[in-house]
Design an enzyme around this catalytic site. Sequence first.
Site: not given
Lengths: 484, 428
Positions: A172, A336, A49, A436, A31
């Site tokens: 990478v 997505e 969904h 806050c 990552e």
Amino acid sequence: MYDVVIIGAGVSGAAAARALSGYNLDICVVEKEEDVCCGTSKANSAIVHAGYDAKPGSLMAKLNVRGNQMMAQVAKELDVPFRRCGSLVVCREGEDTEMLKKLYEQGIANGVEGMKILDREEALSCEPNLSDDVVAALWAPSAGIVCPFLLNIAYAENACENGVEFRFNTEVEEIEKLENGYRLVTEDGSLEAKVVVNAAGVHADRFHNMVSSKKIHITQRRGEYCLLDKTAGNLVSHTIFQLPGKYGKGVLVSPTVHGNLLIGPTAIDQEDKEAAATTQEGLSEVLRKSAMSVKNIPVRQVITSFAGLRAHEDGGEFIIQELEDAKGFVDCAGIESPGLASSPAVGEYVKEIVAGILKPEKKSDYQAARKGILDPKTLSVEERNALIRENPAYGNIICRCEKVTEGEILDAVHRPIPATSLDGVKRRTRAGMGRCQSGFCSPRVMEILAGEFNVDLSLITKCGGDSRLIVGKNKELKSENQDG
Amino acid sequence: MQKNYDLVVIGGGPAGLAAAEAARKNGIEDIMILERDKELGGILNQCIHNGFGLHTFQEELTGPEYAQRFIDRVKGLGIPYQLNTMVMDITRERKVTAMNREEGLFELQAKSIILAMGCRERPRGALNIPGCRPAGIYSAGTAQRLVNMEGFMPGRQVVILGSGDIGLIMARRMTLEGAKVKVVAELMPYSGGLKRNIVQCLDDFGIPLKLCHTVVGIDGKERVKGVTLAQVDEKGKPVPGTEEYYSCDTLLLSVGLIPENELSVEAGVELSRVTNGPVVNESLETNIPGIFACGNVLHVHDLVDFVSEEAAAAGKSAAAYIQRTAENAADADDSTKNRIPIIPAGGVRYTVPSTVCAGRMEDALKVRFRVGAVYKNCYISVYLDGERILHRKRPVMAPGEMEEILLKKSRIQEHPGLAGITVKIEDR
């Protein structure tokens, strides 16, 4: 050489890692950011969904419905907040009610259960704050809401507990084809793997195109959101969608699992793969459009706004497959929306592909369950006091808005995948997530991080890299800025 | 493990300290102050600049010095307090649930409660400032804590949005500590801070103040790289074409303070939509009998001296309440039942208190308020129904400076059946 290297520790990469951790495989997740859940996975609608949006027969439809069905079990195993609150797609006066029917039929074709088209009165009876011109709605009881951060973190932690290695801050740069796999070149040397899973979100096209002649193209589709205070969290009790348009599912109004109200997103394509910046136009659009489906949204209760980048592949479909011209390279691209909802099924699907290639053995000691960070608010007074007697840090409130204790933050810092930054702590414990917005707790959390990692306060960051929070001691800068 | 107290004061800042002191001096022995921080004094501990105490002590003190005088008084009177203790919940029945490391969660039953929790800063999100979300965006008070309490600099090159007092004070502080403060932008056509702070914190250091400007963009993925300012029109909307980019690594926000009333709301205390503080009567008592409020939790003040004064009044009222309930004295007197509203009008945004009852009034009651815009050579007028009883010329009034008037009990008693007291700004 690793058996599997997964590029990307977002929700798809982490779900794949968890699914694959049930096998005797040597797996590493790389990552580029300092933590899991730093890209698309951290800034989205947090919706599970139902599955009526995707085209029947598509992989997206299949994995959405399957992911939705799996979510309750996965959330339970991983100790992640999930609530099947149901969703309504509202149709307003002047809009095409045929669209609702089409969605309904798509849902039936996709295997979505329990849907119903409601007239205005029925819709109002379950959601009294719908706007005055709503004429009908599609009810989908299987839709839900989940904490996107904790789901991603939990997949990764559980994978880690089952032996998967995670390398952060590791970008990478190149991928070279080897005889029996791939070499991934990073700034800190290279890794070799028999199988590569490309779960790089908006960057997945770059990695795909390094190894395949059949190019794919991902567009960054920015979505901007506003998050409202918990005082506004009860305005709606279901996720309220508008009729979908060309660029997605329109602007939604939804409760979150933590009791806030979320409104958004917009949908604007952008070139930049990194900068997820909100814009004036975008935020006004969110406020304006959300008011079309739900009335009396208390816009003064907005506590923060943010933008996320959806990884939209030109074909508008999930691409999860081993590449024909690059054996051993498995795409998990174009994830997505409904990627979060689909994630359990995406993980499973990737697992099947990889298992088909490597034919691994099942792990005998695989642990599917993961325990989340203990939230003392879920305990009885007696249990809580027993906890505080045992560990007084649970009696010390650090974040006043979300009432997060020092004990929870210490827990987050010592997890299998530890929080190392303010954002890492925030996404794990909610310290700084409240009204806050960390004004009160950030210096306190910084001190805890510096103390636990035994480093100077000036090295503590907001989100890794150069996001340092302080630049030095008082008066150290005097000479630097004396430019006469 | 329930404990009973006559009075529980929530917050050990300037308001809580002065309220507790006044309650004790008015005969209440059994008091507990609950403070979440590791020391008494509240936000004053990080306000190391001077200018405190001119009204109360006729001398200029720093924040910690001012706080110490009240801490010494509270300690001198032997009033108990608990530090590192967070109040988690308050009920209508005046049951307080608190938590700390030593005792865990515990309950206190109070005859009376004084709310003195202060306020918090408005965050960026409340303004919907667009842009990235990198490190280097601080509320001015958070930066003040880092610099003044911890000795750390949040940045080198600073842009400040909002000319509230903390922003102005931090412009000077950051400059003195070695940072370069490039500009202070203010959305309104006037500053939200005290005039003296503009002079002493900006003018004296050559820091420009851009009125009618706001931030329309924040640049930088990891750390702030720059911000874009733009001019705004009368409606506060940015004017296209007026954008100016300032490279900087830090954006400080001083864009308003919000009374911290989450606990009050849970107890059922009614809040004013204007101040976000409780609606109170002449005794600074909320809609819930026995629960009083003072200081910044009631309405945001400019000067701590007035906080102390207001808090002392709340402490005295709470003492009277406790003594009344002890004597079981019912509110037999008709004059205590007749609530007269104070109506803010003609540019007056709100008043504290917002109702009075002649029977409970002191001989002279201070009514504090703020105006909604800058007024020059205007008059503050007070009407008892139709009769104008006060007409005072003021050369300048601004939203950043709290105003006050005195209401005499005798005048109100001259008006039996009085329907309303109006406080307004008049041209002549």
